[in-house]
Scaffold this motif. Structure first.
Motif, PDB file in Angstrom:
ATOM      1  N   MET A 137       0.987  -1.170  -0.179  1.00  0.00           N
ATOM      2  CA  MET A 137       0.061   0.099   0.030  1.00  0.00           C
ATOM      3  C   MET A 137       0.679   1.044  -0.038  1.00  0.00           C
ATOM      4  O   MET A 137       0.353   2.077  -0.533  1.00  0.00           O
ATOM      5  CB  MET A 137      -0.904  -0.054   1.278  1.00  0.00           C
ATOM      6  N   SER A 140       2.094   1.942  -3.467  1.00  0.00           N
ATOM      7  CA  SER A 140       1.014   2.017  -4.407  1.00  0.00           C
ATOM      8  C   SER A 140       0.402   3.348  -4.906  1.00  0.00           C
ATOM      9  O   SER A 140       0.847   4.323  -4.169  1.00  0.00           O
ATOM     10  CB  SER A 140      -0.151   1.132  -3.875  1.00  0.00           C
ATOM     11  N   GLU A 141      -0.207   3.297  -5.936  1.00  0.00           N
ATOM     12  CA  GLU A 141      -0.930   4.517  -6.486  1.00  0.00           C
ATOM     13  C   GLU A 141      -2.212   4.553  -5.987  1.00  0.00           C
ATOM     14  O   GLU A 141      -2.944   3.467  -6.136  1.00  0.00           O
ATOM     15  CB  GLU A 141      -0.595   4.737  -8.067  1.00  0.00           C
ATOM     16  N   VAL A 142      -2.704   5.667  -5.402  1.00  0.00           N
ATOM     17  CA  VAL A 142      -4.115   5.784  -5.048  1.00  0.00           C
ATOM     18  C   VAL A 142      -5.049   6.360  -6.082  1.00  0.00           C
ATOM     19  O   VAL A 142      -4.593   7.219  -6.760  1.00  0.00           O
ATOM     20  CB  VAL A 142      -4.033   6.803  -3.957  1.00  0.00           C
ATOM     21  N   SER A 145     -10.266   7.456  -3.374  1.00  0.00           N
ATOM     22  CA  SER A 145     -10.632   7.610  -1.805  1.00  0.00           C
ATOM     23  C   SER A 145     -11.841   8.136  -1.442  1.00  0.00           C
ATOM     24  O   SER A 145     -11.970   9.358  -1.935  1.00  0.00           O
ATOM     25  CB  SER A 145      -9.426   8.207  -1.184  1.00  0.00           C
ATOM     26  N   THR A 155     -10.700   3.042   0.162  1.00  0.00           N
ATOM     27  CA  THR A 155      -9.418   3.415  -0.692  1.00  0.00           C
ATOM     28  C   THR A 155      -9.089   2.425  -1.664  1.00  0.00           C
ATOM     29  O   THR A 155      -8.825   1.376  -1.373  1.00  0.00           O
ATOM     30  CB  THR A 155      -8.245   3.988   0.033  1.00  0.00           C
ATOM     31  N   LYS A 156      -9.100   2.857  -3.087  1.00  0.00           N
ATOM     32  CA  LYS A 156      -8.545   1.970  -3.995  1.00  0.00           C
ATOM     33  C   LYS A 156      -7.113   2.249  -4.272  1.00  0.00           C
ATOM     34  O   LYS A 156      -6.753   3.490  -4.752  1.00  0.00           O
ATOM     35  CB  LYS A 156      -9.357   2.111  -5.231  1.00  0.00           C
ATOM     36  N   TYR A 157      -6.324   1.105  -4.242  1.00  0.00           N
ATOM     37  CA  TYR A 157      -4.789   1.285  -4.497  1.00  0.00           C
ATOM     38  C   TYR A 157      -4.491   0.546  -5.796  1.00  0.00           C
ATOM     39  O   TYR A 157      -5.258  -0.530  -6.072  1.00  0.00           O
ATOM     40  CB  TYR A 157      -3.839   0.597  -3.596  1.00  0.00           C
TER      41      TYR A 157
END
Length: 230
Positions: A137, A140-142, A145, A155-157
């Protein structure tokens, strides 16, 4: 030196323009220095604010129970407990255990710990560990959110592994605590030569930092060999 003599010297210095300038400069420097010292000592200083790290809060959990559902596409459920650095897992009716020394299959009959060779269990203890997921995480790139009034946050990573394969990660938080994680590991496992038509993971955490004791212990078990029958 008497006071009268000092005063006489002072009057003579004032008559000399060069000495007078040096004297005035010295006085101004002394005034500035004392003023600065007074400001530093007397003025209130803001106290440093401790910034809590959500990542550290997740990584530093001392205890929790968890449930993992694997869909590949057959669906399987695993249940486990993490307590103070030790991980206890049940998979297909068999007990597994992990600590700082390794991963083991538990033979309660002979009180033996056998080296783990189950790929699914290894996946849980390694890739799905709090430490590893936290690192994924962090790197990761967010993508998205969303926060809600009740303190929930989704939130999607999107994590890219060292070979360029993508791992979508969806995280649900309640009151700043991660309570659920969903991952798609199909591409990641394919990069390791493990082909699945799909490989979805749902991980749910419960009783976070709420366990005061866990009676199951394998400290006195002997580490054995795989030729021992379960």
């Amino acid at each position: 030196m008497k006071i009268k003599e000092k005063y006489q010297k002072y009057k003579e210095m004032k008559k000399d323009p060069r000495k007078k300038a040096i004297l005035q400069l010295g006085i101004w420097m002394a005034v500035f220095l004392w003023g600065y010292i007074i400001l530093v000592v007397l003025m209130p200083h803001p106290k440093p604010v401790a910034v809590s790290s959500k990542k550290d809060s997740y990584q530093n959990r001392e205890s929790y129970q968890y449930e993992i559902t694997l869909s590949y596409p057959t669906e399987e459920t695993l249940e486990g407990t993490y307590f103070r650095g030790k991980n206890y897992l049940t998979y297909q009716g068999v007990e597994y255990y992990a600590n700082e020394n390794g991963q083991y299959l538990v033979n309660s009959t002979t009180k033996t710990l056998l080296p783990n060779e189950n790929a699914v269990v290894a996946l849980v203890f390694q890739e799905l560990s709090v430490k590893n997921l936290s690192e994924w995480m962090e790197k990761s790139e967010v993508e998205e959110s969303i926060s809600y009034q009740d303190g929930t946050e989704n939130t999607k990573y999107l994590y890219t592994d060292e070979k360029g394969f993508l791992i979508p990660i969806s995280v649900r938080k309640e009151k700043d605590e991660i309570v659920q994680i969903h991952l798609d590991l199909q591409a990641y496992l394919a990069s390791k030569g493990e082909a699945y038509p799909s490989f979805e993971v749902d991980l749910i955490y419960k009783e976070i930092n709420n366990l005061t004791n866990y009676s199951k212990s394998y400290e006195n078990y002997e580490v054995g060999n795989l030729d021992v029958t379960i």
